[in-house]
Design a protein around this motif. Sequence first.
Motif, PDB file in Angstrom:
ATOM      1  N   TYR A 112       0.860  -1.181   0.000  1.00  0.00           N
ATOM      2  CA  TYR A 112       0.000   0.000   0.000  1.00  0.00           C
ATOM      3  C   TYR A 112       0.900   1.236   0.000  1.00  0.00           C
ATOM      4  O   TYR A 112       1.913   1.259   0.703  1.00  0.00           O
ATOM      5  N   TYR A 113       0.526   2.240  -0.779  1.00  0.00           N
ATOM      6  CA  TYR A 113       1.366   3.423  -0.920  1.00  0.00           C
ATOM      7  C   TYR A 113       0.543   4.709  -0.848  1.00  0.00           C
ATOM      8  O   TYR A 113      -0.594   4.755  -1.317  1.00  0.00           O
ATOM      9  N   ALA A 114       1.166   5.745  -0.306  1.00  0.00           N
ATOM     10  CA  ALA A 114       0.590   7.080  -0.419  1.00  0.00           C
ATOM     11  C   ALA A 114       0.690   7.528  -1.868  1.00  0.00           C
ATOM     12  O   ALA A 114       1.642   7.171  -2.576  1.00  0.00           O
ATOM     13  N   ASP A 115      -0.272   8.294  -2.302  1.00  0.00           N
ATOM     14  CA  ASP A 115      -0.273   8.760  -3.697  1.00  0.00           C
ATOM     15  C   ASP A 115       1.008   9.532  -4.017  1.00  0.00           C
ATOM     16  O   ASP A 115       1.494   9.476  -5.151  1.00  0.00           O
ATOM     17  N   SER A 116       1.544  10.233  -3.050  1.00  0.00           N
ATOM     18  CA  SER A 116       2.720  11.078  -3.283  1.00  0.00           C
ATOM     19  C   SER A 116       3.983  10.281  -3.592  1.00  0.00           C
ATOM     20  O   SER A 116       4.953  10.842  -4.124  1.00  0.00           O
ATOM     21  N   VAL A 117       4.001   8.986  -3.257  1.00  0.00           N
ATOM     22  CA  VAL A 117       5.214   8.187  -3.483  1.00  0.00           C
ATOM     23  C   VAL A 117       4.972   7.029  -4.452  1.00  0.00           C
ATOM     24  O   VAL A 117       5.927   6.339  -4.831  1.00  0.00           O
ATOM     25  N   LYS A 118       3.743   6.830  -4.845  1.00  0.00           N
ATOM     26  CA  LYS A 118       3.407   5.707  -5.716  1.00  0.00           C
ATOM     27  C   LYS A 118       4.195   5.805  -7.014  1.00  0.00           C
ATOM     28  O   LYS A 118       4.267   6.859  -7.648  1.00  0.00           O
ATOM     29  N   GLY A 119       4.805   4.685  -7.405  1.00  0.00           N
ATOM     30  CA  GLY A 119       5.606   4.658  -8.624  1.00  0.00           C
ATOM     31  C   GLY A 119       7.063   5.035  -8.413  1.00  0.00           C
ATOM     32  O   GLY A 119       7.897   4.840  -9.296  1.00  0.00           O
ATOM     33  N   ARG A 120       7.379   5.593  -7.251  1.00  0.00           N
ATOM     34  CA  ARG A 120       8.770   5.985  -6.951  1.00  0.00           C
ATOM     35  C   ARG A 120       9.350   5.157  -5.808  1.00  0.00           C
ATOM     36  O   ARG A 120      10.551   4.883  -5.793  1.00  0.00           O
ATOM     37  N   PHE A 121       8.528   4.793  -4.834  1.00  0.00           N
ATOM     38  CA  PHE A 121       8.982   4.050  -3.661  1.00  0.00           C
ATOM     39  C   PHE A 121       8.476   2.616  -3.735  1.00  0.00           C
ATOM     40  O   PHE A 121       7.373   2.361  -4.248  1.00  0.00           O
ATOM     41  N   THR A 122       9.257   1.693  -3.188  1.00  0.00           N
ATOM     42  CA  THR A 122       8.855   0.291  -3.119  1.00  0.00           C
ATOM     43  C   THR A 122       9.146  -0.245  -1.729  1.00  0.00           C
ATOM     44  O   THR A 122      10.286  -0.165  -1.254  1.00  0.00           O
ATOM     45  N   ILE A 123       8.112  -0.789  -1.091  1.00  0.00           N
ATOM     46  CA  ILE A 123       8.282  -1.424   0.210  1.00  0.00           C
ATOM     47  C   ILE A 123       8.428  -2.927   0.001  1.00  0.00           C
ATOM     48  O   ILE A 123       7.764  -3.513  -0.859  1.00  0.00           O
ATOM     49  N   SER A 124       9.310  -3.538   0.783  1.00  0.00           N
ATOM     50  CA  SER A 124       9.507  -4.982   0.698  1.00  0.00           C
ATOM     51  C   SER A 124       9.927  -5.482   2.073  1.00  0.00           C
ATOM     52  O   SER A 124      10.205  -4.691   2.979  1.00  0.00           O
ATOM     53  N   ARG A 125       9.988  -6.796   2.200  1.00  0.00           N
ATOM     54  CA  ARG A 125      10.385  -7.364   3.486  1.00  0.00           C
ATOM     55  C   ARG A 125      11.115  -8.666   3.280  1.00  0.00           C
ATOM     56  O   ARG A 125      10.872  -9.373   2.280  1.00  0.00           O
ATOM     57  N   ASP A 126      11.979  -8.981   4.218  1.00  0.00           N
ATOM     58  CA  ASP A 126      12.674 -10.259   4.255  1.00  0.00           C
ATOM     59  C   ASP A 126      12.477 -10.795   5.672  1.00  0.00           C
ATOM     60  O   ASP A 126      13.210 -10.419   6.587  1.00  0.00           O
ATOM     61  N   ASN A 127      11.489 -11.647   5.828  1.00  0.00           N
ATOM     62  CA  ASN A 127      11.176 -12.132   7.182  1.00  0.00           C
ATOM     63  C   ASN A 127      12.310 -12.976   7.761  1.00  0.00           C
ATOM     64  O   ASN A 127      12.503 -13.006   8.979  1.00  0.00           O
ATOM     65  N   ALA A 128      13.055 -13.635   6.904  1.00  0.00           N
ATOM     66  CA  ALA A 128      14.183 -14.435   7.394  1.00  0.00           C
ATOM     67  C   ALA A 128      15.261 -13.553   8.014  1.00  0.00           C
ATOM     68  O   ALA A 128      15.952 -13.964   8.947  1.00  0.00           O
ATOM     69  N   LYS A 129      15.388 -12.326   7.484  1.00  0.00           N
ATOM     70  CA  LYS A 129      16.355 -11.371   8.028  1.00  0.00           C
ATOM     71  C   LYS A 129      15.708 -10.427   9.034  1.00  0.00           C
ATOM     72  O   LYS A 129      16.380  -9.524   9.552  1.00  0.00           O
ATOM     73  N   ASN A 130      14.397 -10.620   9.269  1.00  0.00           N
ATOM     74  CA  ASN A 130      13.702  -9.793  10.250  1.00  0.00           C
ATOM     75  C   ASN A 130      13.791  -8.295   9.903  1.00  0.00           C
ATOM     76  O   ASN A 130      13.953  -7.444  10.779  1.00  0.00           O
ATOM     77  N   THR A 131      13.681  -7.993   8.610  1.00  0.00           N
ATOM     78  CA  THR A 131      13.910  -6.630   8.143  1.00  0.00           C
ATOM     79  C   THR A 131      12.878  -6.225   7.094  1.00  0.00           C
ATOM     80  O   THR A 131      12.472  -7.058   6.263  1.00  0.00           O
ATOM     81  N   VAL A 132      12.484  -4.963   7.164  1.00  0.00           N
ATOM     82  CA  VAL A 132      11.616  -4.353   6.157  1.00  0.00           C
ATOM     83  C   VAL A 132      12.409  -3.247   5.471  1.00  0.00           C
ATOM     84  O   VAL A 132      13.196  -2.555   6.113  1.00  0.00           O
ATOM     85  N   TYR A 133      12.181  -3.072   4.171  1.00  0.00           N
ATOM     86  CA  TYR A 133      12.937  -2.100   3.385  1.00  0.00           C
ATOM     87  C   TYR A 133      11.998  -1.081   2.736  1.00  0.00           C
ATOM     88  O   TYR A 133      10.819  -1.356   2.496  1.00  0.00           O
ATOM     89  N   LEU A 134      12.569   0.074   2.447  1.00  0.00           N
ATOM     90  CA  LEU A 134      11.864   1.072   1.639  1.00  0.00           C
ATOM     91  C   LEU A 134      12.857   1.592   0.609  1.00  0.00           C
ATOM     92  O   LEU A 134      13.782   2.333   0.948  1.00  0.00           O
ATOM     93  N   GLN A 135      12.688   1.161  -0.632  1.00  0.00           N
ATOM     94  CA  GLN A 135      13.504   1.646  -1.734  1.00  0.00           C
ATOM     95  C   GLN A 135      12.889   2.933  -2.262  1.00  0.00           C
ATOM     96  O   GLN A 135      11.722   2.935  -2.664  1.00  0.00           O
ATOM     97  N   MET A 136      13.678   3.993  -2.250  1.00  0.00           N
ATOM     98  CA  MET A 136      13.164   5.301  -2.655  1.00  0.00           C
ATOM     99  C   MET A 136      13.943   5.791  -3.867  1.00  0.00           C
ATOM    100  O   MET A 136      15.159   6.003  -3.793  1.00  0.00           O
ATOM    101  N   ASN A 137      13.263   5.922  -4.993  1.00  0.00           N
ATOM    102  CA  ASN A 137      13.865   6.393  -6.234  1.00  0.00           C
ATOM    103  C   ASN A 137      13.269   7.736  -6.638  1.00  0.00           C
ATOM    104  O   ASN A 137      12.214   8.119  -6.140  1.00  0.00           O
ATOM    105  N   SER A 138      13.937   8.412  -7.534  1.00  0.00           N
ATOM    106  CA  SER A 138      13.461   9.699  -8.050  1.00  0.00           C
ATOM    107  C   SER A 138      13.068  10.637  -6.903  1.00  0.00           C
ATOM    108  O   SER A 138      11.993  11.243  -6.912  1.00  0.00           O
TER     109      SER A 138
END
Length: 125
Positions: free
Chosen positions: A60-86
């Motif tokens: 789920y994304y805010a309209d202001s970041v949709k298409g530029r940001f990507t959220i992901s997770r690696d449960n094995a590493k117990n970590t969540v990421y936010l890739q922010m482009n542009s």
Amino acid sequence: QVQLVESGGGLVQAGGSLRLSCAASGRTFISRYDMGWFRQAPGKEREFVAAISRSGGGTYYADSVKGRFTISRDNAKNTVYLQMNSLKPEDTAIYYCATKFNSGSYYYLDSFGSWGQGTQVTVSS
């Protein structure tokens, strides 16, 4: 007690990229939780950025970041990421991750808790 630690912030020029990480410490297993990223700019309220379901199948994304940001997770590493482009100067804020603790909307601040200490993102023009 859920303990979250954000990292990866910094200073970047407009158009650049950053990847934020949110790591759970101690005996916290983020696989149990839907997770979210929020941000707070100086003088403004904390606002929703992105969220991800426990399995990672729903994002789920805010309209202001949709298409530029990507959220992901690696449960094995117990970590969540936010890739922010542009990145834009208006993305400048402290970015926080949090766990979703109720059945409320992913877009609402009140659905989340156990906030980390935040990581500063500054985008220069």
